[in-house]
Design a protein around this motif. Structure first.
Motif, PDB file in Angstrom:
ATOM      1  N   PRO A 237       4.652  -6.443   2.700  1.00 10.84           N
ATOM      2  CA  PRO A 237       4.571  -6.715   4.141  1.00 10.84           C
ATOM      3  C   PRO A 237       5.491  -5.827   4.976  1.00 10.84           C
ATOM      4  N   ASP A 238       6.737  -5.663   4.546  1.00  7.18           N
ATOM      5  CA  ASP A 238       7.685  -4.833   5.310  1.00  7.18           C
ATOM      6  C   ASP A 238       7.287  -3.363   5.286  1.00  7.18           C
ATOM      7  N   VAL A 239       6.863  -2.862   4.127  1.00  6.06           N
ATOM      8  CA  VAL A 239       6.500  -1.446   4.023  1.00  6.06           C
ATOM      9  C   VAL A 239       5.209  -1.168   4.790  1.00  6.06           C
ATOM     10  N   TYR A 240       4.237  -2.037   4.674  1.00  5.98           N
ATOM     11  CA  TYR A 240       2.972  -1.842   5.385  1.00  5.98           C
ATOM     12  C   TYR A 240       3.187  -1.867   6.897  1.00  5.98           C
ATOM     13  N   GLU A 241       4.063  -2.753   7.353  1.00  2.00           N
ATOM     14  CA  GLU A 241       4.287  -2.855   8.791  1.00  2.00           C
ATOM     15  C   GLU A 241       5.107  -1.682   9.316  1.00  2.00           C
ATOM     16  N   GLY A 242       6.085  -1.206   8.539  1.00  2.00           N
ATOM     17  CA  GLY A 242       6.966  -0.161   9.028  1.00  2.00           C
ATOM     18  C   GLY A 242       6.402   1.237   8.934  1.00  2.00           C
ATOM     19  N   ALA A 243       5.544   1.493   7.964  1.00  2.00           N
ATOM     20  CA  ALA A 243       4.999   2.836   7.773  1.00  2.00           C
ATOM     21  C   ALA A 243       4.028   3.193   8.898  1.00  2.00           C
ATOM     22  N   PRO A 244       3.850   4.487   9.199  1.00  2.00           N
ATOM     23  CA  PRO A 244       2.790   4.886  10.138  1.00  2.00           C
ATOM     24  C   PRO A 244       1.457   4.310   9.680  1.00  2.00           C
ATOM     25  N   THR A 245       0.653   3.832  10.606  1.00  2.00           N
ATOM     26  CA  THR A 245      -0.543   3.070  10.247  1.00  2.00           C
ATOM     27  C   THR A 245      -1.514   3.842   9.355  1.00  2.00           C
ATOM     28  N   PRO A 246      -1.782   5.136   9.575  1.00  2.00           N
ATOM     29  CA  PRO A 246      -2.658   5.844   8.631  1.00  2.00           C
ATOM     30  C   PRO A 246      -2.107   5.839   7.205  1.00  2.00           C
ATOM     31  N   ILE A 247      -0.782   5.902   7.079  1.00  2.00           N
ATOM     32  CA  ILE A 247      -0.166   5.870   5.743  1.00  2.00           C
ATOM     33  C   ILE A 247      -0.284   4.465   5.153  1.00  2.00           C
ATOM     34  N   THR A 248      -0.197   3.446   5.994  1.00  2.08           N
ATOM     35  CA  THR A 248      -0.409   2.086   5.512  1.00  2.08           C
ATOM     36  C   THR A 248      -1.798   1.946   4.918  1.00  2.08           C
ATOM     37  N   ALA A 249      -2.812   2.475   5.614  1.00  2.35           N
ATOM     38  CA  ALA A 249      -4.178   2.435   5.087  1.00  2.35           C
ATOM     39  C   ALA A 249      -4.260   3.182   3.761  1.00  2.35           C
ATOM     40  N   PHE A 250      -3.575   4.306   3.665  1.00  7.64           N
ATOM     41  CA  PHE A 250      -3.552   5.113   2.443  1.00  7.64           C
ATOM     42  C   PHE A 250      -2.956   4.314   1.288  1.00  7.64           C
ATOM     43  N   MET A 251      -1.853   3.619   1.539  1.00  2.53           N
ATOM     44  CA  MET A 251      -1.223   2.825   0.496  1.00  2.53           C
ATOM     45  C   MET A 251      -2.088   1.645   0.101  1.00  2.53           C
ATOM     46  N   ALA A 252      -2.694   0.986   1.091  1.00  7.60           N
ATOM     47  CA  ALA A 252      -3.474  -0.209   0.808  1.00  7.60           C
ATOM     48  C   ALA A 252      -4.739   0.091   0.034  1.00  7.60           C
ATOM     49  N   ALA A 253      -5.335   1.268   0.267  1.00  9.61           N
ATOM     50  CA  ALA A 253      -6.626   1.583  -0.348  1.00  9.61           C
ATOM     51  C   ALA A 253      -6.495   2.602  -1.477  1.00  9.61           C
ATOM     52  N   ALA A 254      -6.040   3.807  -1.163  1.00 14.33           N
ATOM     53  CA  ALA A 254      -6.044   4.891  -2.156  1.00 14.33           C
ATOM     54  C   ALA A 254      -5.060   4.634  -3.295  1.00 14.33           C
ATOM     55  N   VAL A 255      -3.831   4.231  -2.961  1.00 12.73           N
ATOM     56  CA  VAL A 255      -2.838   3.975  -4.010  1.00 12.73           C
ATOM     57  C   VAL A 255      -3.323   2.865  -4.930  1.00 12.73           C
ATOM     58  N   LYS A 256      -3.854   1.806  -4.340  1.00 15.53           N
ATOM     59  CA  LYS A 256      -4.351   0.686  -5.148  1.00 15.53           C
ATOM     60  C   LYS A 256      -5.504   1.134  -6.043  1.00 15.53           C
ATOM     61  N   ALA A 257      -6.429   1.944  -5.498  1.00 10.18           N
ATOM     62  CA  ALA A 257      -7.574   2.404  -6.285  1.00 10.18           C
ATOM     63  C   ALA A 257      -7.124   3.243  -7.476  1.00 10.18           C
ATOM     64  N   ALA A 258      -6.187   4.165  -7.241  1.00  8.33           N
ATOM     65  CA  ALA A 258      -5.739   5.052  -8.312  1.00  8.33           C
ATOM     66  C   ALA A 258      -4.993   4.290  -9.406  1.00  8.33           C
TER      67      ALA A 258
END
Length: 508
Positions: A237-258
């Motif tokens: 929650p803290d990292v997703y909220e603090g990171a730039p929003t495009p990077i949050t999307a990257f972490m939530a989707a691409a990182v999880k997929a890989a």
């Protein structure tokens, strides 16, 4: 073509898409450093990054269509690898496209952001290909180090600095567990290649060996952290909220997929043979589904809500691993594709509502959005209903849940209780997804609500592309289902390994 990985040139050819991406990233790193930082220069680097990603995507699709494969070795050249590569490359392109215009609105002039996305994506591609624990670790670290920095790229934001520091410290701690777990697995089996580990475990009946049990446990802790599974989710929650929003999307989707792709390969090709841990995985999946959905109900910040939603989806994805079947790995591929589309669409809408300050976008900021930006409201509705798994209007998301449930129910390992909890927690998720939908269509716009910013061409492409794909493929899911089934890539190898051990009298 089948590549013999014992020959360096054939190994390099099998890794050609990865090499293309790393070469392009290195060149663009020099380009980013060549001129002083400016918004125009970051756009130039961003456009160059899109070109590099497009070339890599074209090469990956060519390999996939050619049916490229490889003999057993440190990397895989199979359908799972190419499929996951396509998903993460599309996610990276969405990230760069959103980031170019997000940076211009928020005054972030760092062209290096786009380069780091390329390096992180290269690490993800290595993860998808890894059939050796050391190769897996290298890919994980290439990805992780880049994402640690990406989380704090907005240097003027205190929240971004906090997010980056938390993610780095906790990530380094989790990596220690993962690496020590790999060391214990090697100590118990004398191998790091996945298929060789499974042969040793079966040949010498090591499924309940204490060193191997502890090694798998420590390895799993590191992986659970990377995918934000309960109880290793508290950073999200803290990292997703603090990171730039495009990077949050990257972490939530691409990182999880890989990470899930690598997790699936490790689990299906080797470590599912280790006793006790399938039960532990089931409890982690259940806890993630319950905690993620219940905590999401309490959030007003939309990014924090989507962070807890991501925890819940981690629980759903773990069920595909527990299914231990080709149908389970096909459901994993299908789910990752649908989840990536919906996640990027939702975060693209959040980027449009952000005004450049550090104020969090809340549910109240969506109130009455239908009255001022009807197209945006309809798009957000599609993305949220897809994450919910709602039929028809949720499009592809509904079939993702459908195939997931089908794989779990058809499994021979008895997942009925897990399936019941999955269905119930999915119903709970309607409470927070539909809350935003209700605010957009049934509430008046408040005076304090954030005014939507004008969306640039690239942002509109991401919004329209995600919504169109979700709806069109929701009406005609056959092509994606056929693609996922044909590209499941991994399945439990026990029968093959047992026949090999019995025929040879000893592990190869």
């Amino acid at each position: 073509m089948t590549y013999d990985l014992a020959f360096p040139m054939q190994l390099a050819t099998a890794l050609l898409p990865d090499i293309l991406l790393l070469t392009g990233a290195t060149i663009l790193m020099l380009v980013a450093a060549w001129k002083p930082e400016s918004l125009a220069h970051q756009r130039t680097v961003g456009v160059g990054s899109l070109v590099v990603l497009a070339v890599t995507l074209a090469a990956t699709i060519k390999y996939a269509l050619a049916g490229a494969s490889a003999a057993p070795g440190v990397i895989a050249a199979d359908s799972l690898r190419w499929t996951v590569d396509i998903v993460v490359l599309l996610a990276a392109m969405g990230t760069v496209a959103l980031a170019i215009e997000y940076n211009e609105r928020h005054g972030i002039a760092h062209g290096e952001m786009h380069v780091l996305v390329l390096f992180a994506t290269a690490g993800m591609m290595v993860l998808a290909a890894a059939r050796d624990l050391m190769t897996f670790f290298i890919g994980l670290e290439i990805m992780s180090v880049a994402v640690y920095v990406l989380a704090g790229m907005n240097r003027r934001s205190g929240k971004a600095a906090e997010a980056s520091l938390k993610y780095f410290l906790l990530g380094a701690f989790a990596t220690g567990f993962l690496l020590y777990g790999m060391a214990l697995i090697y100590g118990a089996t004398g191998q790091t290649q996945l298929t060789e580990i499974s042969r040793i475990v079966l040949r010498y009946t090591l499924g309940d060996h204490p060193m191997l049990l502890v090694g798998v446990g420590l390895l799993s802790i590191g992986l659970f952290f990377k995918v934000a599974a309960v109880p290793f989710h508290t950073w999200a929650p803290d990292v997703y909220e603090g990171a730039p929003t495009p990077i949050t999307a990257f972490m939530a989707a691409a990182v999880k997929a890989a990470v899930f792709a690598g997790f699936a390969r490790i689990w299906y090709e080797s470590l599912y043979l280790v006793k006790v841990w399938p039960t532990v995985f089931a409890w982690v999946a259940i806890a993630s589904m319950i905690v993620g959905n219940v905590m999401a109900l309490r959030q007003q910040s939309v990014k924090r809500m989507l962070a807890y939603s991501s925890v819940a989806h981690t629980g759903y994805l773990l069920v595909t691993l527990l299914a231990l079947s080709s149908a389970g790995s096909a459901a994993l591929v299908f789910y990752l594709f649908a989840y990536t589309l919906a996640t990027f669409g939702a975060f693209a809408v959040v980027t449009i509502l952000q005004d450049g300050s550090e104020r969090a976008v809340t549910t109240a900021d969506f109130a009455g959005l239908w009255q001022t930006r009807p197209v945006l409201a309809v798009g957000m509705t599609v993305y949220l209903l897809s994450l919910l798994g709602f039929p028809v209007f949720g499009g592809l998301g509904f079939f993702a849940k459908w195939y997931l449930l089908g794989a779990a129910l058809a499994s021979n390992v008895g997942l009925q209780v897990v399936v019941v909890i999955l269905v119930l927690t999915s119903l709970v998720s309607a409470g927070y997804y539909l809350q935003i939908v209700r605010a957009m269509f049934m509430q008046e716009r408040g005076e304090q609500a954030l005014a939507p910013q004008s969306a640039g061409v690239l942002t509109r492409v991401v919004l329209a592309g995600a919504a169109a794909a979700i709806l069109a493929l929701g009406i005609f899911p056959g092509p994606v289902a056929k693609w996922a089934t044909g590209n499941a890539g991994v399945k439990p190898l026990e029968a093959d390994v047992l026949s090999d051990v019995n025929a040879q009298g000893q592990p190869r």
